[in-house]
Design a protein around this motif. Sequence first.
Motif, mmCIF file in Angstrom:
data_model
loop_
_atom_site.group_PDB
_atom_site.id
_atom_site.type_symbol
_atom_site.label_atom_id
_atom_site.label_comp_id
_atom_site.label_asym_id
_atom_site.label_seq_id
_atom_site.Cartn_x
_atom_site.Cartn_y
_atom_site.Cartn_z
ATOM 1 N N LEU A 305 26.519 30.796 8.478
ATOM 2 C CA LEU A 305 26.011 32.153 8.667
ATOM 3 C C LEU A 305 24.568 32.256 8.205
ATOM 4 O O LEU A 305 23.715 32.824 8.917
ATOM 5 C CB LEU A 305 26.882 33.142 7.887
ATOM 6 N N ASP A 306 24.262 31.720 7.041
ATOM 7 C CA ASP A 306 22.902 31.779 6.529
ATOM 8 C C ASP A 306 21.935 31.074 7.482
ATOM 9 O O ASP A 306 20.835 31.579 7.759
ATOM 10 C CB ASP A 306 22.849 31.136 5.143
ATOM 11 N N GLY A 311 17.559 31.338 10.840
ATOM 12 C CA GLY A 311 17.007 30.493 11.898
ATOM 13 C C GLY A 311 16.747 29.061 11.502
ATOM 14 O O GLY A 311 16.147 28.299 12.272
ATOM 15 N N ARG A 312 17.215 28.660 10.303
ATOM 16 C CA ARG A 312 17.023 27.272 9.876
ATOM 17 C C ARG A 312 17.973 26.992 8.714
ATOM 18 O O ARG A 312 18.439 27.907 8.033
ATOM 19 C CB ARG A 312 15.583 27.034 9.415
ATOM 20 N N ARG A 313 18.250 25.726 8.488
ATOM 21 C CA ARG A 313 19.075 25.320 7.351
ATOM 22 C C ARG A 313 18.194 25.314 6.099
ATOM 23 O O ARG A 313 17.147 24.654 6.071
ATOM 24 C CB ARG A 313 19.663 23.929 7.600
ATOM 25 N N THR A 314 18.584 26.027 5.097
ATOM 26 C CA THR A 314 17.786 26.133 3.878
ATOM 27 C C THR A 314 18.349 25.215 2.803
ATOM 28 O O THR A 314 19.539 25.274 2.494
ATOM 29 C CB THR A 314 17.771 27.582 3.363
ATOM 30 N N SER A 315 17.492 24.385 2.256
ATOM 31 C CA SER A 315 17.875 23.507 1.156
ATOM 32 C C SER A 315 17.581 24.212 -0.168
ATOM 33 O O SER A 315 16.437 24.603 -0.430
ATOM 34 C CB SER A 315 17.082 22.197 1.232
ATOM 35 N N TRP A 316 18.610 24.372 -0.992
ATOM 36 C CA TRP A 316 18.419 24.982 -2.303
ATOM 37 C C TRP A 316 17.440 24.168 -3.140
ATOM 38 O O TRP A 316 16.569 24.727 -3.815
ATOM 39 C CB TRP A 316 19.760 25.105 -3.012
ATOM 40 N N GLU A 317 17.538 22.843 -3.079
ATOM 41 C CA GLU A 317 16.647 21.992 -3.860
ATOM 42 C C GLU A 317 15.196 22.165 -3.418
ATOM 43 O O GLU A 317 14.290 22.273 -4.253
ATOM 44 C CB GLU A 317 17.062 20.525 -3.727
ATOM 45 N N ASP A 318 14.959 22.190 -2.108
ATOM 46 C CA ASP A 318 13.580 22.334 -1.635
ATOM 47 C C ASP A 318 13.040 23.733 -1.910
ATOM 48 O O ASP A 318 11.865 23.906 -2.251
ATOM 49 C CB ASP A 318 13.498 22.026 -0.134
#
Length: 768
Positions: A305-306, A311-318
């Motif tokens: 969903l996020d 509109g993109r996969r979000t990396s928590w680390e980045d």
Amino acid sequence: MAPTPPKATYRVQVRPGFDLDATAAIVDYLADLGVSHLYTAPLLAATPGSQHGYDVVDHRAVNPELGGEAARQRLLAALRDKHLGLVVDIVPNHAGVAVPPANPAWWDVLRRGRDSSYADWFDIDWDRGRLLLPVLADDPAALDDLKVVDDELRYHEHRFPIADGTGDGTAREVHDRQRYELVSWRRGDAELTYRRFFAIAGLAGLRVEDPAVFAATHELILRWAAAGEVDGIRVDHPDGLRDPGGYLARLRAAAPDAWLVVEKILEYGEELPDWPVDGTTGYEALAAVNGLFVDTDAEGDFTVLDTHLVGRRTSWEDLTHATKLAAATQLLAAELTRLAALAPEVPTAQARVALAELAAAFEVYRGYPPHGARHLAAARSEAGRRRPDLAGALDAVTRRLRDPNDELAQRFPQLTGAVMAKGVEDTAFYRWTRFVALNEVGGSPAHFGVPPAEFHRFAAAQQVRWPASMTTVSTHDTKRGEDVRARLAVLSELPGRWAEQVKTWMEYAPLPDPSFAHLLWQTAVGAWPIERERLHAYAEKAAREAAASTSWADPDPAFEQAMHALIDLMYDDPSLHDELTELAAAITPAGWSNSLGQKLVQLTMPGVPDTYQGTELWDNSLVDPDNRRPVDFDVRRELLARLDGGWRPPIDTDGAAKLLVVSRTLRLRRAHPELFTGYRPVPAHGRLGRHAVAFDRGGAITVATRLPLGLARAGGWCDTALSLPVNEVTDLFTGRVYSGGETPLDDLLSDYPVALLAPPTAAVEAAS
């Protein structure tokens, strides 16, 4: 008189609108509720008008806006009359300097500079020239507004001292002769010459590592402790100190019998150093309890969903690396400059970038011996992976940071803690909005929930290592109140419905920042119904903290107008309002179940439980200042009296069921601490056992429901049962007696989704 260790505390935000006399007036209620100690916000003189007290201006006096010493004595008398103790909050890291005339020590430093007898109190880099004060408007002509009035330099409402013999001439000429320099507020983050609390120029760092400064700033608090007027001390933000371990050793030596807890925020899996304290203020317990009521199976659905929404996969680390790097190089640029100057063997620009990268890669707030070397090595490895071009500079500064006697090594941890707080808690938590129930102080949004087995391991370890550590589920620093999080946890049980609904809303009423829009919709559902002005205020703070589409320094009027228009639509658009109300109503009963469960677990798990003001009833508070709103104690007195009269309320009546759980549990802990001296998980037998969490504390047995929607979809508890002791036990909330053996959960939890079982005589005492 020897201090009495707390069995349970109640946090009160004493402030000018609710002073020490007002606090004294609720002591009888707190005694009836079942706590053993009042736990207050800071009591020392603070910046005039301060609503929190963490900006102490005079360590020699009780805050006159709280009623002063006379009111403190009246509060002590009220506490003694009801056999309650006192835990006070102290602030060793910084002092309030936003209003210089209110702080005698700061005023003298401004007047006399390095010649002041208080010059060593504050962490000032005197070698960089005059002390910079960022108070001017961002206008080259701002100094033209200076005036000399009554032997003071005035800039609008701001007042500053004039050094002896420097008061002749124009206001500009007088200003130019002072030991301080007034500069634009925009220069504060980059150029200040004194260490701040995070990026707040009005809070100047104290040098409590100096024994003389420690003695002067702690004399009054320690006098209270020696006189038996304080039983416990809560230490604010020890990570900001130059030497937290040394400070705490000195504090423990000065108050050897006090219950001592520290506001140390531990990252996921991090252990508290072996300091001479009783534990922390409980954020790690909050994370464990909060996660226990989240369905871990929903992580994939919320990630999808996020990704769809933003509109993109979000990396928590980045993301956190980027926000921490921005905090280090922008908000905390002045502190970074000071550190870089301590490494002259590295070109200044490279030293700044290398130190910033190391801080951004640091996986905990700060390192402490002996584990600090491991965290530094991990940070060096990660920084090198991200910036191989900085290998030489990274190696050079890392060598320095390994030497505990090096000035750079001693100051760098003060930066990493601030970078973590500002970059993660105050920025990334508002940007990464996959599931905001997990975006909480001391938590890790990347860890989606806490399975019961993991919770039991945590609780058992706490019982062994830190049995007197504080536990909590709400504080003045939490991003949203415990009941809001409990309701949001329900969304993890219906990810499909939530995804469909929030997509519809965001298509119908789009916002340019979809990540923030997702946070806003989750917040609205979690707190609904909420007064319009409260949601507007929350959204403005949250959006500016996120600093993605607007910010505190540079608000974006267009975005904020769109954001406020969206909030107004929630109230004014009939279809939108009805849908929001309907969904909130649909998940509220399960939210109540989660709320009772997490509260009971927190109150009975190993540790000293704290109840934040007002949360003994349903409370839909958001981030401060929303969670500092006035509490109606008259309503709570009345409901408690009805409960003591034998009333057993339905779960949906005014939060009275929560008050029942809180009062009976606290009374049992106070009257029978011997029932809370161990920890043993109690497994539930049957195919729906995952929906129960139960443990035996040594005679008191906690039972709570988790994932209530899944339980309802399965048709209830069916054959699920607990194995109870052979002796009779009584449920404190219903009065029912159980004779032991296999006890069906559909019987035990037929009235409430929680139960607290104890020997019958103890249960009777707790009910009276």
